[in-house]
Write a protein that holds these residues in place. Structure first.
Motif, short mmCIF file in Angstrom:
data_model
loop_
_atom_site.label_atom_id
_atom_site.label_comp_id
_atom_site.label_asym_id
_atom_site.label_seq_id
_atom_site.Cartn_x
_atom_site.Cartn_y
_atom_site.Cartn_z
N ASP A 96 0.92 -1.16 -0.02
CA ASP A 96 -0.28 0.00 -0.02
C ASP A 96 0.71 1.33 0.01
O ASP A 96 0.71 2.21 0.89
CB ASP A 96 -0.92 0.07 1.03
N SER A 97 1.98 1.32 -0.86
CA SER A 97 2.86 2.38 -1.06
C SER A 97 3.84 2.66 0.18
O SER A 97 4.35 3.66 0.20
CB SER A 97 1.98 3.66 -1.30
N GLU A 98 3.67 1.94 1.39
CA GLU A 98 4.54 1.96 2.38
C GLU A 98 5.45 0.88 2.39
O GLU A 98 5.04 -0.19 2.36
CB GLU A 98 3.91 2.15 3.61
N ALA A 99 6.75 1.30 2.76
CA ALA A 99 7.84 0.28 2.97
C ALA A 99 7.75 -0.17 4.45
O ALA A 99 7.51 0.30 5.40
CB ALA A 99 9.16 0.86 2.91
N ALA A 100 7.65 -1.79 4.72
CA ALA A 100 7.60 -2.28 5.73
C ALA A 100 8.97 -2.15 6.60
O ALA A 100 9.83 -2.60 5.72
CB ALA A 100 7.07 -3.80 5.47
N PRO A 101 9.24 -1.80 7.71
CA PRO A 101 10.62 -1.93 8.36
C PRO A 101 11.19 -3.22 8.27
O PRO A 101 10.53 -4.31 8.65
CB PRO A 101 10.17 -1.44 9.77
N ARG A 102 12.25 -3.52 8.01
CA ARG A 102 13.09 -4.63 8.07
C ARG A 102 14.43 -4.19 8.85
O ARG A 102 15.56 -4.16 8.36
CB ARG A 102 13.37 -5.33 6.67
N PRO A 103 14.40 -4.51 10.11
CA PRO A 103 15.43 -4.20 11.02
C PRO A 103 16.87 -4.79 10.70
O PRO A 103 17.95 -4.26 10.64
CB PRO A 103 14.95 -4.41 12.44
N ALA A 104 16.66 -6.09 10.36
CA ALA A 104 17.84 -6.96 10.16
C ALA A 104 18.64 -6.61 8.68
O ALA A 104 19.68 -6.60 8.81
CB ALA A 104 17.48 -8.51 10.20
N GLN A 105 17.71 -6.24 7.81
CA GLN A 105 18.28 -5.79 6.54
C GLN A 105 19.02 -4.39 6.63
O GLN A 105 20.06 -4.23 6.11
CB GLN A 105 16.87 -5.65 5.51
N ALA A 106 18.49 -3.47 7.34
CA ALA A 106 18.93 -2.15 7.43
C ALA A 106 20.29 -2.33 8.50
O ALA A 106 21.20 -1.74 8.27
CB ALA A 106 18.11 -1.25 8.58
N GLU A 107 20.52 -3.17 9.36
CA GLU A 107 21.46 -3.75 10.30
C GLU A 107 22.71 -4.15 9.24
O GLU A 107 23.58 -3.91 9.41
CB GLU A 107 21.12 -4.73 11.28
#
Length: 227
Positions: A96-107
């Motif tokens: 729905d046009s919003e990115a779901a947080p992925r903490p492990a990917q960001a880390e």
């Protein structure tokens, strides 16, 4: 993106050919979530997916010639790390046009960025953060655990400068050099079984772009002595 690739990698025939076949595409899953990643333009197949399908491929002849005695396991680990890096550099899931947080990917991404941005940090410390973040992002499967055990960050010294980057820990070979040396190698049979429409130029594009991405994560050349 393509302009950036050529600005970083110089306009060699190999890089120009790779840039012409490179694109960014969205991929949707069964839950209506999509993400963006690097792909082959003509097939909309992700570069990291191509590397997954090449899993278990024999070491290319030109790689063996350059590094005689390189074990098959080291090549397997290099491919696995390369595909995980490409996967991590894609976008998080979008719904729905919003990115779901992925903490492990960001880390994992932050640990990769730190290699180039914090070259004065001890290589062992950078390597530990990368391997821990890789396992958090990709899960601790036997293959990923083996890849993490073989992964490190090394200092490469020249006569007047040095830099740091991802490497195979024991041989000390840079991942970017290893993938670049495989350009022109025969396409793995396992890859052709799943994607028979791919041609040699497509395989070369995947290897060329992956090598450039890995090289871009390395630090700049530094003229002062490392700590």
């Amino acid at each position: 993106m393509i302009d950036g690739l050529l600005a970083f990698g110089t306009e060699t025939p190999e890089n120009l050919a790779a840039a012409a076949q490179l694109d960014v595409a969205a991929e949707e899953d069964d839950f209506g979530r999509s993400d963006l990643g690097l792909c082959l333009k003509d097939y909309a197949v992700r570069l990291d997916h191509v590397l997954w399908l090449a899993d278990g491929a024999d070491i290319p002849e030109q790689v063996q010639e350059r590094w005689p005695g390189l074990p098959q396991q080291e090549w397997d680990c290099a491919l696995r790390v390369a595909k995980l890096v490409l996967s991590a550099l894609g976008s998080p899931p979008i719904h729905d046009s919003e990115a779901a947080p992925r903490p492990a990917q960001a880390e994992f991404r932050a640990a990769l960025w730190a290699i180039g941005e914090q070259p004065h940090t001890p290589p062992e410390e950078l390597g530990d953060k990368v391997t821990a973040a890789l396992l958090a992002f990709a899960s601790a499967t036997p293959d990923n655990l083996t890849a993490a055990e073989h992964l490190g960050v090394s200092v490469q010294e020249g006569q007047i400068s040095w830099d740091i980057g991802l490497c195979l820990l024991r041989p000390g070979i840079r991942l970017s050099h290893l993938l670049a040396s495989a350009v022109g190698s025969t396409m793995p049979p396992t890859l052709l079984e799943d994607l028979p429409e791919l041609i040699q130029e497509d395989w070369d594009t995947v290897l060329t772009v992956t090598a450039l991405v890995l090289s871009a994560l390395e630090s700049d050349q530094l003229e002062t002595a490392p700590n």
